[in-house]
Design an enzyme around this catalytic site. Structure first.
Site, PDB file in Angstrom:
ATOM      1  N   HIS A  47       0.847  -1.185   0.000  1.00 39.84           N
ATOM      2  CA  HIS A  47       0.000   0.000   0.000  1.00 39.84           C
ATOM      3  C   HIS A  47       0.892   1.247   0.000  1.00 39.84           C
ATOM      4  O   HIS A  47       2.117   1.139   0.158  1.00 39.84           O
ATOM      5  CB  HIS A  47      -0.931   0.002   1.231  1.00 39.84           C
ATOM      6  CG  HIS A  47      -0.212   0.023   2.537  1.00 39.84           C
ATOM      7  ND1 HIS A  47      -0.189  -1.049   3.403  1.00 39.84           N
ATOM      8  CD2 HIS A  47       0.531   0.980   3.135  1.00 39.84           C
ATOM      9  CE1 HIS A  47       0.524  -0.743   4.468  1.00 39.84           C
ATOM     10  NE2 HIS A  47       0.981   0.468   4.324  1.00 39.84           N
TER      11      HIS A  47
HETATM   12  P1  TYD Z   1      -2.326  -3.894   7.433  1.00 39.33           P
HETATM   13  O1  TYD Z   1      -2.395  -2.494   6.908  1.00 39.33           O
HETATM   14  O2  TYD Z   1      -2.921  -4.978   6.597  1.00 39.33           O
HETATM   15  O3  TYD Z   1      -0.828  -4.284   7.790  1.00 39.33           O
HETATM   16  P2  TYD Z   1       0.459  -4.253   6.817  1.00 39.33           P
HETATM   17  O4  TYD Z   1       0.397  -2.985   6.062  1.00 39.33           O
HETATM   18  O5  TYD Z   1       1.638  -4.306   7.730  1.00 39.33           O
HETATM   19  O6  TYD Z   1       0.409  -5.437   5.927  1.00 39.33           O
HETATM   20  O7  TYD Z   1      -2.987  -3.895   8.880  1.00 39.33           O
HETATM   21  C1  TYD Z   1      -3.497  -5.070   9.478  1.00 39.33           C
HETATM   22  C2  TYD Z   1      -4.705  -4.683  10.308  1.00 39.33           C
HETATM   23  O8  TYD Z   1      -4.317  -3.857  11.404  1.00 39.33           O
HETATM   24  C3  TYD Z   1      -5.747  -3.929   9.516  1.00 39.33           C
HETATM   25  O9  TYD Z   1      -7.029  -4.404   9.911  1.00 39.33           O
HETATM   26  C4  TYD Z   1      -5.578  -2.498   9.973  1.00 39.33           C
HETATM   27  C5  TYD Z   1      -5.087  -2.649  11.393  1.00 39.33           C
HETATM   28  N1  TYD Z   1      -4.237  -1.569  11.880  1.00 39.33           N
HETATM   29  C6  TYD Z   1      -4.682  -0.759  12.906  1.00 39.33           C
HETATM   30  O10 TYD Z   1      -5.807  -0.912  13.424  1.00 39.33           O
HETATM   31  N2  TYD Z   1      -3.866   0.233  13.386  1.00 39.33           N
HETATM   32  C7  TYD Z   1      -2.621   0.448  12.873  1.00 39.33           C
HETATM   33  O11 TYD Z   1      -1.875   1.353  13.344  1.00 39.33           O
HETATM   34  C8  TYD Z   1      -2.163  -0.400  11.787  1.00 39.33           C
HETATM   35  C9  TYD Z   1      -0.798  -0.204  11.185  1.00 39.33           C
HETATM   36  C10 TYD Z   1      -3.001  -1.394  11.330  1.00 39.33           C
END
Ligand code: TYD
Length: 129
Positions: A47
């Site tokens: 992302h």
């Molecule tokens: P995600 O964005 O998929 O993680 P990555 O980018 O590391 O692959 O995030 C996983 C889950 O955690 C998603 O449901 C969003 C949540 N999340 C939060 O609630 N707060 C945060 O600060 C972050 C980074 C993620």
């Protein structure tokens, strides 16, 4: 834009007790949020953020990070807890090849906000045109 994404080297103290690393006054943003990843088995990220700035640190173990600004792509191996990779807004990132002991620490300039993410690669490419 990719040239804005640089390693920042932290101060550290190593003696016979071990090592201590300090992240103080070196980041181009104030830290509002910290999160960390561990037990990672497949790729993460995939992302970009519209406004968020981050500093990503392999505080234990290693992983690879590929960053892209829409025209250039670079991959870095992250394996040094004494430095962090600064990532400016509008950079697509993908984290891969996590070692089994890896802990990845992320320092972020703002609170979590899902609407601030771009999770669709085509949308990201269009936005950078
Ligand atoms: P995600 O964005 O998929 O993680 P990555 O980018 O590391 O692959 O995030 C996983 C889950 O955690 C998603 O449901 C969003 C949540 N999340 C939060 O609630 N707060 C945060 O600060 C972050 C980074 C993620």
């Amino acid at each position: 834009m990719l040239e804005k994404c640089k390693f920042i080297e932290f101060d550290y103290h190593t003696d016979n007790r071990g090592s201590l690393v300090i992240v103080e006054n070196l980041l181009p943003f104030d830290i509002k949020r910290i999160y960390y990843l561990y037990d990672s088995t497949s790729s993460r990220g995939e992302h970009a953020h519209k406004e968020l700035e981050q500093c990503i640190i392999a505080i234990k173990g290693s992983f690879d990070i590929t960053i892209e600004d829409g025209s250039q792509v670079k991959t870095f191996q992250m394996n040094d807890p004494k430095k962090g990779l600064y990532i400016c807004p509008m950079i697509w990132r993908r984290l891969t090849n996590f070692s089994s002991d890896c802990v990845c620490l992320v320092l972020a300039s703002d609170y979590y906000c899902e609407s601030e993410y771009i999770r669709d690669y085509e949308e990201f490419k269009n936005a950078t045109r």
